[in-house]
Design an enzyme around this catalytic site. Structure first.
Site, PDB file in Angstrom:
ATOM      1  N   CYS B  79       0.837  -1.212   0.000  1.00 48.61           N
ATOM      2  CA  CYS B  79       0.000   0.000   0.000  1.00 48.61           C
ATOM      3  C   CYS B  79       0.873   1.264   0.000  1.00 48.61           C
ATOM      4  O   CYS B  79       1.508   1.568  -1.000  1.00 48.61           O
ATOM      5  CB  CYS B  79      -0.981  -0.039   1.165  1.00 48.61           C
ATOM      6  SG  CYS B  79      -2.307   1.167   1.008  1.00 48.61           S
ATOM      7  N   HIS B 170      -3.235  -5.308   1.382  1.00 50.85           N
ATOM      8  CA  HIS B 170      -2.572  -5.612   2.658  1.00 50.85           C
ATOM      9  C   HIS B 170      -2.668  -7.091   3.017  1.00 50.85           C
ATOM     10  O   HIS B 170      -3.583  -7.472   3.754  1.00 50.85           O
ATOM     11  CB  HIS B 170      -3.238  -4.820   3.786  1.00 50.85           C
ATOM     12  CG  HIS B 170      -3.085  -3.340   3.703  1.00 50.85           C
ATOM     13  ND1 HIS B 170      -1.990  -2.680   4.190  1.00 50.85           N
ATOM     14  CD2 HIS B 170      -3.902  -2.393   3.195  1.00 50.85           C
ATOM     15  CE1 HIS B 170      -2.131  -1.380   4.000  1.00 50.85           C
ATOM     16  NE2 HIS B 170      -3.277  -1.176   3.387  1.00 50.85           N
ATOM     17  N   GLU B 172      -1.035  -8.538   5.188  1.00 52.08           N
ATOM     18  CA  GLU B 172      -0.831  -8.634   6.642  1.00 52.08           C
ATOM     19  C   GLU B 172      -2.126  -8.399   7.412  1.00 52.08           C
ATOM     20  O   GLU B 172      -2.164  -8.591   8.626  1.00 52.08           O
ATOM     21  CB  GLU B 172       0.269  -7.649   7.077  1.00 52.08           C
ATOM     22  CG  GLU B 172      -0.136  -6.193   7.204  1.00 52.08           C
ATOM     23  CD  GLU B 172      -0.254  -5.439   5.874  1.00 52.08           C
ATOM     24  OE1 GLU B 172      -0.206  -6.087   4.815  1.00 52.08           O
ATOM     25  OE2 GLU B 172      -0.423  -4.205   5.907  1.00 52.08           O
TER      26      GLU B 172
END
Lengths: 293, 213
Positions: B79, B170, B172
């Site tokens: 990002c 993302h 994560e």
């Protein structure tokens, strides 16, 4: 708000961690804040120090001003609504801002009920003085919490009090045997499901920023060392003598909060900070942190 | 010891640390130039790219990362991290500019336009991967030596060159470990755990890495 949307909204706040959110009242100020390294701006007609000075009813800002600030920056734009004023929140959702602050800085519209934030798709951040307030706001659908502090004073004492109180109460329920949690929640007015999450996590399950009275890089570093995930600076920047420089210094001090040499380096030669107010000189009815429950 | 660092200036740092730990990959925080010693890879996390650019410049990490990248350090930008790596940013001055891509910041709209998507990325994992887009950028052009990993509706969402990986979403923030595993492979770090999804992951798993004092 679907469960998926609530997670997405909490995740935007996660991306703001370690950052500084700055109050701005014009598109020019928003540009200065972004250039200085703000992770978001709070679009306002008056900063809390002026709301405090001028008095009267403080309401949601003019949508035209918010739009102009949205157009001026790429970072997220937040704006405030009055506690309980769900129609102001509907307007900000229609305006497609990034985050709503249901804020005690504005004059409350409802002294009994906060907004049912689960009815919205847009994320909310809410102020809290203690764990009970934080848990109640999370139960109502807030995706992010901040300390209330005492906005517009340039005095960090209340933010420190609120953060220490919250941490102390978190440690209490973290160490409670689970079977004692139900009774504790009953006595303290805590929503059980959220309290259970806090007990398991050993902290709030959402991002928790410091707000209210932060005026110097050292104030920001203090709040970070007390365990905040990031910092709101309201009047502290644009009521100081050199806003761009102070803003950049507070950004550095938030990132390097644990490094005194770095905070020292950025603290030199910033010019005058905003004038501060001693809390005991503020009449009880003018204390903003007392609003909401 | 070889390992993967996560740039720890602002943003979604602990979320990456949690994913790397779930994979059993040695991971550390990078706050200054000396923290880069011994690393074979560096993750530039999500956050706000203007803020990260100021902070990178303030401590000289921008020059240090560029030097080490040319010497073989692998980089992954998620990002905002992807914006930092782009050579060209629409309407703004580029930051590190280490990858020949053109990127548009916040290309989908406001937070109300953030979304999740599950799609197949064959180069990265055999089964479809959940992706989370939060005020995400779009990659609009790939330069020489850059190949796409995922294209959706006329824009590129993930790409790589010899040294770097960029994702506008993302990984994560999802249970999937696939991209972290893929990046570890790019860094030459074998991943002992064969699974690509973390069964234990929950949306608030990051809190374990951000305790109160």
């Amino acid at each position: 708000m679907t469960a998926e949307r609530l997670v997405l909204n909490a995740q935007l706040a996660q991306m703001l961690k370690g950052g500084v959110i700055m109050d701005v009242t014009t598109p020019e100020q928003a540009g200065i804040a972004e250039e200085a390294g703000a992770v978001a701006v709070m679009a306002l007609e008056r900063v809390p120090a002026d709301i405090r000075k001028e008095g009267g009813v403080a309401r949601m800002s003019d949508p035209g001003l918010i739009r102009a600030i949205q157009a001026a920056v790429s970072i997220p734009v937040m704006a405030k609504v009055r506690i309980g004023h769900f129609v102001e929140a509907q307007l900000l959702e229609a305006l497609k801002i990034d985050y709503i602050d249901e804020s005690e800085v504005l004059t409350p519209a409802d002294e009994e009920s906060h907004i049912d934030k689960t009815r919205f798709s847009i994320p909310f951040v809410c102020g809290a003085r203690n764990l009970g307030e934080a848990c109640r706001r999370i139960a109502e659908g807030a995706a992010m919490i901040r300390t209330k502090g005492e906005a517009g004073t340039g005095n960090v004492v209340e933010a420190v009090r609120h953060m220490r109180t919250m941490n102390r109460e978190i440690r209490t329920i973290r160490d409670l045997p689970r079977e004692e949690l139900t009774g504790f929640c009953r006595d303290q007015g805590l929503p059980y499901e959220v309290a259970l999450k806090v007990r398991e996590a050993g902290r709030l399950p959402v991002v928790n920023f410091a707000a209210g009275g932060i005026a110097t890089p050292a104030d920001a570093a203090l709040m970070m060392q007390l365990g905040c995930d990031g910092v709101f600076v309201g009047s502290g920047i644009f009521k100081s003598s050199d806003p761009a420089r102070r803003a950049a210094a507070i950004v550095q001090a938030t990132t390097y909060a644990d490094d005194p040499e770095k905070v020292l380096e950025v603290s030199a030669g910033l010019g005058e900070p905003m004038a501060g107010i001693e809390i005991p000189t503020i009449p009880q009815e003018a204390r903003l942190a007392e609003r909401g429950w | 010891m070889s390992g993967i660092g996560v740039l720890d200036l602002q943003g979604g740092v602990v979320e990456h640390l949690e994913h790397l730990a779930a994979l059993g990959v040695p991971a550390s925080r990078v706050k200054g130039a000396k923290d880069l010693d011994g690393l074979t890879g560096l993750i530039l996390p999500g956050g706000e790219s203007t803020c990260l650019t100021r902070l990178l410049h303030g401590c000289g990490l921008d020059r240090e990362i560029a030097e080490r990248c040319h010497a073989g350090l692998k980089l992954w930008g998620t990002c905002a991290g992807a914006i930092l790596l782009a050579r060209e940013v629409v309407g703004e001055v580029a930051s590190l500019g280490l990858m020949d891509i053109r990127i548009q910041r916040n290309a989908f709209g406001s937070q109300l336009d953030s979304f999740n998507l599950t799609v197949a990325v064959p180069a990265v994992a055999p089964e479809p991967i959940p992706l989370t887009f939060i005020r995400a950028p779009k990659i609009l052009r790939l330069g020489q030596g850059v190949s796409p990993l995922l294209e959706i509706d006329g824009y590129c969402a993930a790409a790589e060159d010899r040294n770097s990986l960029v994702t506008v979403f993302h990984p994560e923030l999802t249970p999937s470990l696939a991209f972290h595993r893929y990046f570890a492979g790019k860094c030459g770090i074998p991943v002992p755990i064969p699974r690509i999804a973390s069964a234990a992951w929950q949306a608030d798993s990051w809190v374990g890495y951000a305790p109160i004092p």
